[in-house]
Design an enzyme around this catalytic site. Structure first.
Site, PDB file in Angstrom:
ATOM      1  N   TRP A 156       0.810  -1.225   0.000  1.00 24.60           N
ATOM      2  CA  TRP A 156       0.000   0.000   0.000  1.00 24.60           C
ATOM      3  C   TRP A 156       0.837   1.267   0.000  1.00 24.60           C
ATOM      4  CZ3 TRP A 156       1.639   2.518   4.216  1.00 24.60           C
ATOM      5  CH2 TRP A 156       2.078   1.766   5.307  1.00 24.60           C
ATOM      6  N   ARG A 165       6.895  -1.440 -11.170  1.00 23.69           N
ATOM      7  CA  ARG A 165       8.241  -2.012 -11.149  1.00 23.69           C
ATOM      8  C   ARG A 165       8.207  -3.543 -11.281  1.00 23.69           C
ATOM      9  NH1 ARG A 165      11.615  -0.096  -5.921  1.00 23.69           N
ATOM     10  NH2 ARG A 165      10.987  -1.728  -4.542  1.00 23.69           N
ATOM     11  N   LYS A 180      -2.195  -8.438  -7.662  1.00 22.82           N
ATOM     12  CA  LYS A 180      -3.089  -8.283  -6.505  1.00 22.82           C
ATOM     13  C   LYS A 180      -2.618  -7.079  -5.697  1.00 22.82           C
ATOM     14  CE  LYS A 180      -2.982  -9.296  -2.382  1.00 22.82           C
ATOM     15  NZ  LYS A 180      -3.480  -7.989  -1.931  1.00 22.82           N
ATOM     16  N   PRO A 181      -3.312  -5.930  -5.846  1.00 25.92           N
ATOM     17  CA  PRO A 181      -2.879  -4.749  -5.085  1.00 25.92           C
ATOM     18  C   PRO A 181      -3.266  -4.872  -3.614  1.00 25.92           C
ATOM     19  CG  PRO A 181      -4.874  -4.250  -6.343  1.00 25.92           C
ATOM     20  CD  PRO A 181      -4.509  -5.684  -6.672  1.00 25.92           C
ATOM     21  N   GLU A 256      10.876  -8.578  -2.085  1.00 27.68           N
ATOM     22  CA  GLU A 256      11.391  -7.265  -1.668  1.00 27.68           C
ATOM     23  C   GLU A 256      10.721  -6.989  -0.333  1.00 27.68           C
ATOM     24  OE1 GLU A 256      11.950  -4.024  -0.626  1.00 27.68           O
ATOM     25  OE2 GLU A 256      10.646  -3.162  -2.170  1.00 27.68           O
ATOM     26  N   LEU A 257      11.461  -7.221   0.753  1.00 29.27           N
ATOM     27  CA  LEU A 257      10.832  -7.300   2.080  1.00 29.27           C
ATOM     28  C   LEU A 257      11.225  -6.129   2.980  1.00 29.27           C
ATOM     29  CD1 LEU A 257      11.256 -11.187   2.411  1.00 29.27           C
ATOM     30  CD2 LEU A 257       9.375  -9.881   1.399  1.00 29.27           C
ATOM     31  N   CYS A 290      10.149   1.050   2.918  1.00 29.34           N
ATOM     32  CA  CYS A 290      11.090   0.024   3.389  1.00 29.34           C
ATOM     33  C   CYS A 290      12.517   0.575   3.390  1.00 29.34           C
ATOM     34  CB  CYS A 290      10.992  -1.221   2.526  1.00 29.34           C
ATOM     35  SG  CYS A 290      11.166  -0.866   0.779  1.00 29.34           S
ATOM     36  N   GLU A 387      10.930  -2.342  12.162  1.00 30.95           N
ATOM     37  CA  GLU A 387      10.662  -1.314  11.164  1.00 30.95           C
ATOM     38  C   GLU A 387       9.604  -0.341  11.707  1.00 30.95           C
ATOM     39  OE1 GLU A 387       9.354  -3.169   7.523  1.00 30.95           O
ATOM     40  OE2 GLU A 387      10.519  -1.773   6.324  1.00 30.95           O
ATOM     41  N   SER A 447      16.504   5.323  -4.687  1.00 26.20           N
ATOM     42  CA  SER A 447      15.579   4.655  -5.606  1.00 26.20           C
ATOM     43  C   SER A 447      15.684   5.240  -7.008  1.00 26.20           C
ATOM     44  CB  SER A 447      14.152   4.807  -5.085  1.00 26.20           C
ATOM     45  OG  SER A 447      14.112   4.375  -3.747  1.00 26.20           O
TER      46      SER A 447
HETATM   47  O1  LIG Z   1       8.997   0.787   0.323  1.00 27.39           O
HETATM   48  C1  LIG Z   1       9.649   0.253  -0.538  1.00 27.39           C
HETATM   49  C2  LIG Z   1      10.089   0.854  -1.836  1.00 27.39           C
HETATM   50  C3  LIG Z   1      10.761   2.153  -1.693  1.00 27.39           C
HETATM   51  C4  LIG Z   1      11.330   2.671  -2.987  1.00 27.39           C
HETATM   52  O2  LIG Z   1      11.206   2.050  -4.042  1.00 27.39           O
HETATM   53  O3  LIG Z   1      11.940   3.718  -2.941  1.00 27.39           O
END
Ligand SMILES: O=CCCC(=O)O
Length: 481
Positions: A156, A165, A180-181, A256-257, A290, A387, A447
């Site tokens: 979310w 991505r 599946k969102p 991707e955790l 994350c 986290e 990112s």
């Molecule tokens: O929360 C995860 C992804 C963060 C990002 O792609 O910059």
């Protein structure tokens, strides 16, 4: 459009099954985290809808994989352009359902769109190799083939970008895909379905299944041998469960955790730059990322200066509904997340952390938490291990480089680490010693669609973005000639 009621009316009401809208048997409510009130009803996919989506994906797989790479790339490129033509609608939609400020949402439209553009370009660069067998008795031909139908489960916190991505590289590689969102934020993905329909994606290739019962979709799909891959972004706990379930059919998985990013400020850092970097690393997306800096380690010789300047900036952040003028920090996603953040702050304070600003949730509706800086955070505070996923910064002092590295690596997570230094030798040395998949050196954000995003240890495996991202959707075939 960008008028709230017109925008909500424009959300496709049915389910995107194989690129066509079909009526759903039932719906579920999506809430606005700024008010706690219902925003819209959305189609609620059932297990049977999941299997229908897989029927369509499996039937379309061979033709889609055989579609010229140039054509696949051009469809992605058209989707990129159509997304940008509706950029304001996508931004407002994300703000309404997820809570982030409009500025953040606009940033996500750009970020998310880049995965479509990047992989539109990568589609035509899927390579292979041809060589002599060393024994001289033949040739070795290596080709890459689409893995097959993919299930993508998205979170979310970035309702658009975490979808693009996965969809971008899957389509570029020639895979059909079922998305599946997240239950909290399905509306953005419903809009994206229209973009792909308008971009001319062939029937069967993409399905979007919002649901109030995630396991009822993922369970049966993962037991069906026509599904070949699961890609997931979300918590480490759910990721482990999916990997266990994927083991039965030996499905390819990309995970991707969670993260617990350290942000280190060495004594030779440019302090003002480090403060700006910490603001970005901590407060981007309201801390609900994350990649968010979870633990800020500052050399004791510069700790007071850094913390004073950082606290002043955090205290100046404007909290409010994401679509209100001037908002920097919107609400958290839901009451559960608000309770988690409140619990972590209370725990740290009860163990001796000092509140420099914030520290609690404001009165009133919505799931807001006041941006917070805690310093002198004791080693046993839970927020140094778990986290936070909120606008809460925990500052801890250190004396030596080795001490900072040991503290940074003292976590089961290994997604990203950040550090600030002016010394290039130190930059190279410390980057090599950090146990993470990504490192930001004098950068508060890493990112980039053109870079391989992903972690090590319990932050998962697989890479998204970069030239590596498409490999997750390709199998290697060796032909002996
Ligand atoms: O929360 C995860 C992804 C963060 C990002 O792609 O910059």
């Amino acid at each position: 459009m960008s008028n709230v009621s017109d925008l909500l009316d424009s959300v496709p009401k049915g389910l995107w099954l194989g690129g066509k809208l079909v009526p759903a048997e039932k719906t579920f409510a999506v809430y606005n985290p700024a008010t706690g009130e219902e925003l819209a009803q959305v189609a609620d996919a059932t297990a049977a809808d999941g299997i229908r989506a897989l029927d369509l994906a499996a039937a379309a797989q061979e033709d889609w994989a055989a579609t010229p790479a140039r054509v696949r790339g051009e469809i992605l490129r058209t989707a990129f352009e159509l997304l940008h033509a509706r950029a304001e609608d996508f931004a407002l939609m994300m703000t309404l359902e997820m809570g982030k400020s409009l500025a953040e949402s606009r940033g996500e439209v750009n970020y998310g769109g880049e995965f479509l553009r990047w992989f539109s370009e990568e589609a035509v660069r899927i390579g292979g190799r041809f060589t002599q067998a060393p024994a001289g008795n033949g040739r070795i031909l290596v080709t890459k083939e689409a893995v097959g139908p993919v299930l993508a489960i998205t979170p979310w916190n970035f309702p658009l970008a975490m979808g693009t991505r996965k969809i971008g590289p899957a389509l570029a590689a020639g895979c059909t895909i079922i998305v599946k969102p997240a239950e909290d934020t399905p509306l953005t993905m419903q809009l994206l379905g229209q973009v792909f329909a308008d971009a001319g994606l062939p029937d069967g290739v993409l399905s979007i299944l919002p649901t109030s019962d995630a396991a009822s979709i993922s369970g049966p799909l993962m037991e069906d041998s026509r599904l070949r891959k699961v890609t997931f972004t979300g918590s480490t706990g759910v990721g482990k469960l999916l990997v266990r379930n994927a083991a039965d059919k030996l499905l390819r998985t990309s995970m991707e955790l969670g993260g617990n990013a350290p942000f280190i400020v060495f004594d030779d850092a440019d302090i003002d730059a480090a403060v700006d970097g910490a603001m970005l690393a901590k407060m981007r997306n309201g801390g609900e990322a994350c990649t968010a800096a979870n633990r800020i380690y500052v050399a004791n010789s510069v700790r007071e200066e850094f913390t004073d300047k950082f606290t002043a900036k955090v205290a100046a952040l404007k909290v409010g509904a994401g679509d209100a003028e001037g908002t920097n920090i919107g609400p958290l996603i839901n009451t559960k997340q608000l309770a988690t953040v409140t619990g972590l702050v209370d725990d740290a304070v009860s163990k001796g952390a000092r509140v420099r600003t914030g520290g609690s949730a404001p009165e009133g509706p919505g799931f807001f938490f006041t941006p917070t800086v805690l310093d002198q955070v004791p080693a046993d505070a839970r927020l140094l291990k778990e986290e936070i996923f909120g606008p809460v910064a925990a500052v801890v002092g250190f004396d030596t480089e080795d001490e900072a590295i040991a503290a940074a690596n003292n976590t089961e997570y290994g997604l990203v680490a950040y550090f600030y230094t002016r010394d290039i030798d130190r930059a190279m040395r410390v980057s090599a010693k950090l146990d993470t998949g990504m490192v930001g050196v004098n950068r508060g954000a890493i990112s980039d669609a053109a870079a391989p995003f992903g972690g090590v240890k319990e932050s998962g495996f697989g890479r998204e973005g970069g030239t590596e991202g498409i490999d997750e959707y390709l199998d290697t075939k060796y032909v002996a000639l």
